[in-house]
Design a protein around this motif. Structure first.
Motif, PDB file in Angstrom:
ATOM      1  N   UNK A  48       0.862  -1.183   0.000  1.00 19.22           N
ATOM      2  CA  UNK A  48       0.000   0.000   0.000  1.00 19.22           C
ATOM      3  C   UNK A  48       0.901   1.236   0.000  1.00 19.22           C
ATOM      4  N   UNK A  49       0.785   2.062  -1.013  1.00 14.25           N
ATOM      5  CA  UNK A  49       1.712   3.168  -1.218  1.00 14.25           C
ATOM      6  C   UNK A  49       1.092   4.473  -0.750  1.00 14.25           C
ATOM      7  N   UNK A  50       1.864   5.254   0.022  1.00 17.76           N
ATOM      8  CA  UNK A  50       1.460   6.583   0.459  1.00 17.76           C
ATOM      9  C   UNK A  50       2.541   7.567   0.006  1.00 17.76           C
ATOM     10  N   UNK A  51       2.171   8.501  -0.848  1.00 16.97           N
ATOM     11  CA  UNK A  51       3.112   9.504  -1.342  1.00 16.97           C
ATOM     12  C   UNK A  51       3.143  10.664  -0.352  1.00 16.97           C
ATOM     13  N   UNK A  52       4.242  10.760   0.411  1.00 16.90           N
ATOM     14  CA  UNK A  52       4.289  11.703   1.538  1.00 16.90           C
ATOM     15  C   UNK A  52       5.686  12.305   1.663  1.00 16.90           C
ATOM     16  N   UNK A  53       5.737  13.617   1.838  1.00  9.02           N
ATOM     17  CA  UNK A  53       6.949  14.299   2.267  1.00  9.02           C
ATOM     18  C   UNK A  53       6.868  14.411   3.784  1.00  9.02           C
ATOM     19  N   UNK A  54       7.828  13.835   4.494  1.00  5.69           N
ATOM     20  CA  UNK A  54       7.765  13.812   5.960  1.00  5.69           C
ATOM     21  C   UNK A  54       7.757  15.198   6.588  1.00  5.69           C
ATOM     22  N   UNK A  55       8.145  16.206   5.830  1.00  5.05           N
ATOM     23  CA  UNK A  55       8.122  17.570   6.357  1.00  5.05           C
ATOM     24  C   UNK A  55       6.693  18.127   6.433  1.00  5.05           C
ATOM     25  N   UNK A  56       5.764  17.462   5.776  1.00  4.28           N
ATOM     26  CA  UNK A  56       4.370  17.891   5.745  1.00  4.28           C
ATOM     27  C   UNK A  56       3.582  17.146   6.825  1.00  4.28           C
ATOM     28  N   UNK A  58       0.561  17.403   8.002  1.00  2.68           N
ATOM     29  CA  UNK A  58      -0.795  16.982   7.664  1.00  2.68           C
ATOM     30  C   UNK A  58      -0.793  15.700   6.830  1.00  2.68           C
ATOM     31  N   UNK A  59       0.102  15.623   5.849  1.00  2.89           N
ATOM     32  CA  UNK A  59       0.184  14.436   5.009  1.00  2.89           C
ATOM     33  C   UNK A  59       0.668  13.229   5.813  1.00  2.89           C
ATOM     34  N   UNK A  60       1.601  13.469   6.726  1.00  4.88           N
ATOM     35  CA  UNK A  60       2.081  12.388   7.584  1.00  4.88           C
ATOM     36  C   UNK A  60       0.934  11.846   8.434  1.00  4.88           C
ATOM     37  N   UNK A  61       0.193  12.734   9.060  1.00  8.58           N
ATOM     38  CA  UNK A  61      -0.927  12.312   9.909  1.00  8.58           C
ATOM     39  C   UNK A  61      -1.974  11.551   9.103  1.00  8.58           C
ATOM     40  N   UNK A  62      -2.225  12.006   7.880  1.00  8.19           N
ATOM     41  CA  UNK A  62      -3.193  11.329   7.019  1.00  8.19           C
ATOM     42  C   UNK A  62      -2.745   9.907   6.699  1.00  8.19           C
ATOM     43  N   UNK A  63      -1.454   9.748   6.382  1.00 11.49           N
ATOM     44  CA  UNK A  63      -0.925   8.419   6.063  1.00 11.49           C
ATOM     45  C   UNK A  63      -0.982   7.495   7.275  1.00 11.49           C
TER      46      UNK A  63
END
Length: 324
Positions: A48-56, A58-63
């Motif tokens: 399962x792939x999550x495209x995320x920049x760890x500096x973000x 909100x995106x980290x929390x979503x993943x």
């Protein structure tokens, strides 16, 4: 088990991802939006792939909310290669990224978080350092890894969670970055050649990738809550580049003499660089199973096992400047 792996497109992350799939886990991976997951192309349909920049954040929390992992293996890093030399990118990825990831996980809950540290945190030592020795960073990268490791230790104690940091020495094996020393030696050896080489007395502690993956899994299974332990992951055996070349000559005989000094020494080169893995061995029931000679033989066989792999490594090495 639901498993989340950051930096899954990297050398160690790709090997760990493959092992987790083989063990039947539900695997989620975080990939940077600009990453090239060439190491994973044949297994992307199994994760399962999550495209995320760890500096973000909100995106980290979503993943994290989507993956709901039990085990997290944090391997995303910036600055490990000489060409990754922007201080801001190094600090943001390694420190801010680790903080964003852990804070999101602590809010949701998890079983085990395994952080990736570096032997460079110790700086130059004249012996094999233990995990509680004084840290002497000699680069932005090593300073950033110290900060991340200490933050992980603090969070483990503050939240009574199962967190550990694995301080890696010179990991080698299949899917390693082609321009590093070991794959460069082997790919050149297949062609009957040597790559450019630095001082023959430069030393490293080489540890085979399968043994490193074993250490990560043992840590996830066995670490205690509220401690935030750090473990050295190495063979405990120092090998000079001259000794390394001698071993590879057993695989590729009759290729002449190496040209020592044909590559300029780097600021991190040293004649003493060796791990003390006693804590990992005693606390996590781990032993390195692969000798250097066997590991190099396994790696060579893997390079020859597929024309696509062999051609990729050769293209990277023989069309661009070689570095390690």
């Amino acid at each position: 088990m639901r498993v989340l792996i950051t930096g899954a497109g990297g050398f160690i992350g790709a090997n760990l991802t493959r092992r987790m799939i083989s063990l039947g886990h539900n695997v989620h991976i975080l990939l940077h939006p600009k990453s090239n997951p060439w190491r994973l192309n044949d297994i992307l349909n199994q994760v399962n792939i999550h495209s995320v920049d760890l500096k973000d954040q909100n995106k980290v929390s979503e993943a994290i909310s989507l993956s709901k992992p039990d085990w997290i293996f944090h391997l995303a890093v910036h600055g490990a290669y000489s060409w990754q030399n922007q201080d801001g990118d190094i600090l943001c990825t390694n420190v801010l990224g680790t903080m964003n990831l852990l804070q999101s996980l602590i809010k949701m809950g998890f079983d085990a978080f395994i952080n990736t540290g570096s032997s460079s945190e110790y700086g130059f030592k004249d012996h094999a350092p233990k995990e509680n020795e004084w840290l002497e960073p000699n680069s932005t990268y090593s300073a950033s890894k110290i900060a991340a490791s200490l933050f992980c230790e603090h969070q483990a104690k503050a939240t009574n969670t199962r967190i550990a940091t694995m301080r890696l020495y010179s990991v080698y094996g299949p899917w390693e970055e082609p321009k590093r020393l070991v794959p460069s030696l082997l790919v050149h050896g297949i062609q009957g050649l040597y790559p450019p080489l630095t001082n023959p007395d430069t030393a490293r502690d080489y540890i085979y990738i399968d043994d490193v993956v074993d250490a990560y899994i043992n840590a996830a299974e066995k670490i205690k809550p509220g401690v935030g332990e750090i473990f050295n992951v190495g063979s405990g055996i120092q090998t000079s580049i001259a000794e390394l070349v001698t071993i590879t000559n057993q695989i590729f005989p009759n290729r002449g003499l190496p040209q020592w000094g044909s590559m300029q020494d780097r600021i991190w080169d040293t004649n003493t660089w060796v791990s003390n893995p006693e804590k990992l061995i005693s606390n996590l029931d781990w032993l390195p199973k692969t000798t250097l000679s066997k590991g190099l033989d396994f790696f060579t066989r893997w390079l020859k096992s597929s024309d696509a792999i062999k051609n990729y490594y050769e293209a990277q090495l023989f069309t661009k400047k070689i570095a390690s």
